[in-house]
Design a protein around this motif. Structure first.
Motif, mmCIF file in Angstrom:
data_model
loop_
_atom_site.group_PDB
_atom_site.id
_atom_site.type_symbol
_atom_site.label_atom_id
_atom_site.label_comp_id
_atom_site.label_asym_id
_atom_site.label_seq_id
_atom_site.Cartn_x
_atom_site.Cartn_y
_atom_site.Cartn_z
ATOM 1 N N UNK A 88 1.091 -1.125 0.126
ATOM 2 C CA UNK A 88 -0.177 -0.224 -0.004
ATOM 3 C C UNK A 88 0.478 1.408 0.324
ATOM 4 N N UNK A 89 0.555 2.106 -1.442
ATOM 5 C CA UNK A 89 1.292 3.186 -0.952
ATOM 6 C C UNK A 89 0.726 4.367 -1.192
ATOM 7 N N UNK A 90 2.276 5.033 0.030
ATOM 8 C CA UNK A 90 1.363 6.448 0.660
ATOM 9 C C UNK A 90 1.483 7.654 -0.691
ATOM 10 N N UNK A 91 0.209 8.071 -0.477
ATOM 11 C CA UNK A 91 0.196 9.438 -1.141
ATOM 12 C C UNK A 91 1.325 9.595 -1.165
ATOM 13 N N UNK A 92 1.325 11.587 -2.138
ATOM 14 C CA UNK A 92 2.531 12.305 -2.012
ATOM 15 C C UNK A 92 1.492 13.497 -1.144
ATOM 16 N N UNK A 93 2.454 13.768 0.150
ATOM 17 C CA UNK A 93 2.060 14.882 0.722
ATOM 18 C C UNK A 93 2.305 16.164 0.853
ATOM 19 N N UNK A 94 1.704 16.839 0.826
ATOM 20 C CA UNK A 94 1.339 18.009 0.583
ATOM 21 C C UNK A 94 2.332 18.803 1.618
ATOM 22 N N UNK A 95 3.318 19.994 1.168
ATOM 23 C CA UNK A 95 3.840 19.936 1.910
ATOM 24 C C UNK A 95 3.581 21.001 3.175
ATOM 25 N N UNK A 96 2.287 22.255 2.390
ATOM 26 C CA UNK A 96 1.692 22.977 2.627
ATOM 27 C C UNK A 96 0.986 22.965 4.360
#
Length: 154
Positions: A88-96
């Motif tokens: 299960x891959x982690x979604x890209x986190x938004x830095x803000x």
């Protein structure tokens, strides 16, 4: 009256103090039980939950795999050991983004299930729908329960 011993002599206590001490110990027990992990390292990695059922003709395995697709899952059967693995891959986190709580876990997983009886490996079927993987493993003919009528004589 209750007496609490400290060392080799009783401590001076009252029943109300004993109740407060008991209350504190119960509170600590619940605090420890419901403690929120500080980091993802404190959380168990992703391990899918499974159900295993047996009918007279087959074994049925169901695995909860939310957030995955068919291409993320690999299923195999070797020497009556069913292996379900994937990631299960982690979604890209938004830095803000500021997370207040992050409980969803990601990563690779592997579940191996020993099937207790021989199965017809060429007839195993798997389907994946709404995040649930269902695998049907038909029993081998010699493993199916058979009823044999026995004549009773003198």
């Amino acid at each position: 009256m209750l007496e609490r011993w400290r060392g080799n002599k009783p401590a001076v206590t009252s029943p109300f103090r004993e109740l407060l001490t008991f209350q504190e110990e119960i509170n600590k027990l619940f605090d420890d039980f419901f403690k929120v992990p500080k980091t993802l390292d404190d959380v168990a990695k992703f391990i899918p939950d499974i159900d295993i059922a047996e009918t007279k003709d087959a074994f049925i395995i169901k695995a909860d795999l939310p957030g995955l697709s068919e291409k993320d899952i690999e299923v195999s059967l070797t020497n009556n050991i069913l292996t379900i693995k994937g990631e299960r891959k982690e979604e890209k986190e938004e830095k803000d983004k500021n997370y207040y709580r992050k409980e969803r876990v990601f990563g690779s997983f592997l579940r191996e299930i020993q099937i207790p009886k021989k199965v017809q490996s060429d007839k195993v079927k798997a389907k994946f729908k709404n995040g649930v993987l269902e695998i049907k493993l038909p029993k081998a003919e010699e493993e199916k329960e058979k009823t044999v009528k026995i004549e009773v004589g003198e």
